[in-house]
Write an enzyme that holds these catalytic residues in place. Sequence first.
Site, PDB file in Angstrom:
ATOM      1  N   PHE A 176       0.807  -1.233  -0.158  1.00 52.53           N
ATOM      2  CA  PHE A 176       0.038  -0.205   0.108  1.00 52.53           C
ATOM      3  C   PHE A 176       0.763   1.436  -0.003  1.00 52.53           C
ATOM      4  O   PHE A 176       0.502   2.252  -0.290  1.00 52.53           O
ATOM      5  CB  PHE A 176      -0.900  -0.071   1.301  1.00 52.53           C
ATOM      6  CG  PHE A 176      -0.236   0.224   2.396  1.00 52.53           C
ATOM      7  CD1 PHE A 176       0.086   1.775   2.955  1.00 52.53           C
ATOM      8  CD2 PHE A 176       0.279  -0.396   3.445  1.00 52.53           C
ATOM      9  CE1 PHE A 176       0.604   2.137   3.976  1.00 52.53           C
ATOM     10  CE2 PHE A 176       0.835  -0.015   4.464  1.00 52.53           C
ATOM     11  CZ  PHE A 176       1.132   1.288   4.872  1.00 52.53           C
ATOM     12  N   LYS A 200      -1.073  -6.706  -9.546  1.00 54.50           N
ATOM     13  CA  LYS A 200      -2.063  -6.631  -8.567  1.00 54.50           C
ATOM     14  C   LYS A 200      -1.805  -5.697  -7.695  1.00 54.50           C
ATOM     15  O   LYS A 200      -0.890  -5.899  -6.735  1.00 54.50           O
ATOM     16  CB  LYS A 200      -2.157  -8.073  -7.933  1.00 54.50           C
ATOM     17  CG  LYS A 200      -3.503  -8.546  -7.241  1.00 54.50           C
ATOM     18  CD  LYS A 200      -3.929  -7.833  -6.033  1.00 54.50           C
ATOM     19  CE  LYS A 200      -2.999  -8.071  -5.000  1.00 54.50           C
ATOM     20  NZ  LYS A 200      -3.448  -7.165  -3.682  1.00 54.50           N
ATOM     21  N   GLU A 203      -5.025  -3.686  -2.222  1.00 57.26           N
ATOM     22  CA  GLU A 203      -6.404  -3.602  -2.032  1.00 57.26           C
ATOM     23  C   GLU A 203      -6.787  -2.316  -1.417  1.00 57.26           C
ATOM     24  O   GLU A 203      -8.012  -1.819  -1.265  1.00 57.26           O
ATOM     25  CB  GLU A 203      -7.375  -4.833  -1.737  1.00 57.26           C
ATOM     26  CG  GLU A 203      -6.864  -4.977  -0.228  1.00 57.26           C
ATOM     27  CD  GLU A 203      -5.583  -6.021   0.003  1.00 57.26           C
ATOM     28  OE1 GLU A 203      -4.657  -5.847  -0.629  1.00 57.26           O
ATOM     29  OE2 GLU A 203      -5.641  -6.935   0.949  1.00 57.26           O
ATOM     30  N   ARG A 204      -5.879  -1.748  -0.673  1.00 55.85           N
ATOM     31  CA  ARG A 204      -6.163  -0.444   0.156  1.00 55.85           C
ATOM     32  C   ARG A 204      -5.773   0.829  -0.626  1.00 55.85           C
ATOM     33  O   ARG A 204      -6.539   1.826  -0.584  1.00 55.85           O
ATOM     34  CB  ARG A 204      -5.091  -0.266   1.392  1.00 55.85           C
ATOM     35  CG  ARG A 204      -5.568  -1.419   2.446  1.00 55.85           C
ATOM     36  CD  ARG A 204      -4.604  -1.202   3.659  1.00 55.85           C
ATOM     37  NE  ARG A 204      -4.012  -2.485   3.781  1.00 55.85           N
ATOM     38  CZ  ARG A 204      -2.909  -2.768   4.711  1.00 55.85           C
ATOM     39  NH1 ARG A 204      -2.707  -1.491   5.407  1.00 55.85           N
ATOM     40  NH2 ARG A 204      -2.147  -3.859   4.786  1.00 55.85           N
ATOM     41  N   SER A 253       5.362  -6.908   3.346  1.00 54.89           N
ATOM     42  CA  SER A 253       5.883  -7.416   4.644  1.00 54.89           C
ATOM     43  C   SER A 253       6.518  -8.735   4.438  1.00 54.89           C
ATOM     44  O   SER A 253       6.137  -9.390   3.583  1.00 54.89           O
ATOM     45  CB  SER A 253       4.498  -7.539   5.811  1.00 54.89           C
ATOM     46  OG  SER A 253       3.709  -8.580   5.213  1.00 54.89           O
ATOM     47  N   CYS A 308       9.375   1.912   3.090  1.00 56.95           N
ATOM     48  CA  CYS A 308      10.128   1.028   3.571  1.00 56.95           C
ATOM     49  C   CYS A 308      11.595   1.227   3.853  1.00 56.95           C
ATOM     50  O   CYS A 308      12.309   0.248   4.402  1.00 56.95           O
ATOM     51  CB  CYS A 308      10.285  -0.152   2.319  1.00 56.95           C
ATOM     52  SG  CYS A 308      10.687   0.597   0.966  1.00 56.95           S
ATOM     53  N   GLU A 408       8.831  -4.269  13.360  1.00 55.96           N
ATOM     54  CA  GLU A 408       8.779  -3.359  12.365  1.00 55.96           C
ATOM     55  C   GLU A 408       7.304  -2.467  12.774  1.00 55.96           C
ATOM     56  O   GLU A 408       6.348  -2.969  12.723  1.00 55.96           O
ATOM     57  CB  GLU A 408       8.455  -3.766  11.002  1.00 55.96           C
ATOM     58  CG  GLU A 408       8.204  -2.511  10.094  1.00 55.96           C
ATOM     59  CD  GLU A 408       7.812  -3.052   8.554  1.00 55.96           C
ATOM     60  OE1 GLU A 408       7.398  -4.047   8.289  1.00 55.96           O
ATOM     61  OE2 GLU A 408       8.613  -2.296   7.637  1.00 55.96           O
TER      62      GLU A 408
END
Length: 515
Positions: A176, A200, A203-204, A253, A308, A408
Amino acid sequence: MECARVYTAVARFNHWSRAAAWSAGVCEATVQNYVEGAWRPSSATETLPVVNPATGEELERVPLSPAADVDHAAQAAARAYPAWRRVPVTDRVQYLFKLKALLEEHFEDLARTITMEAGKTLTESRGEMRRAIENVEVAAAAPILIQGYNSEDIAAGIDEIMIRQPLGVCAVIAPFNFPGMIPFWFFPYAIAAGNTSIIKPSERVPLTMEKVFALLDSLRLPPGVMNLVNGGREAVDAILDHPLIRAVSFVGSSATALHVYSRAAAHGKRVQCQGGAKNPVVILPDADVASATDIVADSAFGCAGQRCLASSFAITVGEASRPFADAMQARARARVTGYGLDDGVQMGPVITPESRARVEQLIDKAAREGATVTVDGRHPDVKYKKGNFVAPTILEDLPLTSDVAATEIFGPVLSIHRVDDIDAAINVVNSGRYGNQASLFTSSGASARKFRYEAEVGNVGINVGVAAPMAFFPFSGARESFFGDLHGQGRDAFEFFTQQKVVVERWPKAWSRKF
Ligand code: NAD
């Protein structure tokens, strides 16, 4: 802005009218997939809201596409592949030159979309799109970067050549936090090398890729070369299992990265998986504290700590400790938190209410584990009451052995630790699960070289807080921050998206027709 959920043919077929539709409070109900050169409704029975994390407003809905939708996209991409790989590379890259021009033309709209769906500030979103475009520019060097090599006369009259050929259908699964940039680490290289691609998105945050695909649609690429499937876990697992998909590029993640790596590899696919991070930053006593704190504050709190490469863990050495911690407290308190589209805002919200609750719980837990919360960003006073805001937070005295020190956090939280010397600092850097990035602040070349040499991470910053590789370098990673060998971007990407074929040739004179 309340989405009126009005479908209009104009909004469907003219992507830029979507922006106008948004400002008029009118938009489509559900994001569509893009398969074989056309927008197609997902066959999903379930949809999720796409919510502006600063305002809490619903922007659109995203379908959780089932395996059947992935299959349609994979079949379409596989059908397109034989002809696309035969398009000369010099012609394939012409699409990238046109894409670069379109991305520049629609740059501001794309940046605003990132801010609206992901919450970062407009300046941060512009930076993200700039790196996305840079990847298109580098991928346009495909005619050189996919070259192989050769040796003449490996034995008398025998030559050997290595040629690079595309793989087939390649899939990208994105996180995301960089909805505009991360797919670009991969797909421009994939298609320039002659592959076809399926994206892909998270979805957020599906809206930025929806706009990018509207641009791709206007390029008139052969149908099936670029495909978009929206969804979550079911779509991911369908990608990992699909026999026609040859390669998977994943960013997210570490737990999901390991799942993707294992399951895709079990199906014989080529896989590259970027995972989570802690990104420790070491401050030596000879560092320029004022500039180090400015740079670390931007690294720790920029993008609300959801980069990240965000530093979340500062290791101060000896007498650097107090001046650095005091200056960081001032920087954290001064940072303006709010909606990224508003003037003067320096930091936006975290992505979801669940993320905010998780970050707050980790701050609580750190306090229970012994930390002093010297700057507490929980429940800040921001005018958008439905936003997921956590202001910059600083933890001191958190034990290095605590759970939170190893977790994290992925929010605007920096823990500051003290050690006695650079060796102890490097030990801490090398003892965690993650190996994405580590930075050193110093004025000593010898210390810098030692750190660069010994830190077991993929990306090193020397007096740099976000050591984000340019598109012509690989985005590296080590330990649980990366599973695979070839990375995204640059030469590595061309290696990943091609297979090597070696040809050994002999043409005896006697066999040749005489003219
Ligand atoms: P995530 O792992 O939750 O999701 C990433 C993708 O995997 C999404 O497309 C999601 O739909 C899918 N997914 C999630 N759970 C799944 C499951 N159980 N099975 C199959 N698919 C699943 O990651 P996120 O929260 O979107 O992104 C944040 C994470 O990404 C952080 O850990 C961050 O450090 C990492 N990240 C790493 C890099 C890097 O270069 N190393 C870059 C960006 C983000």
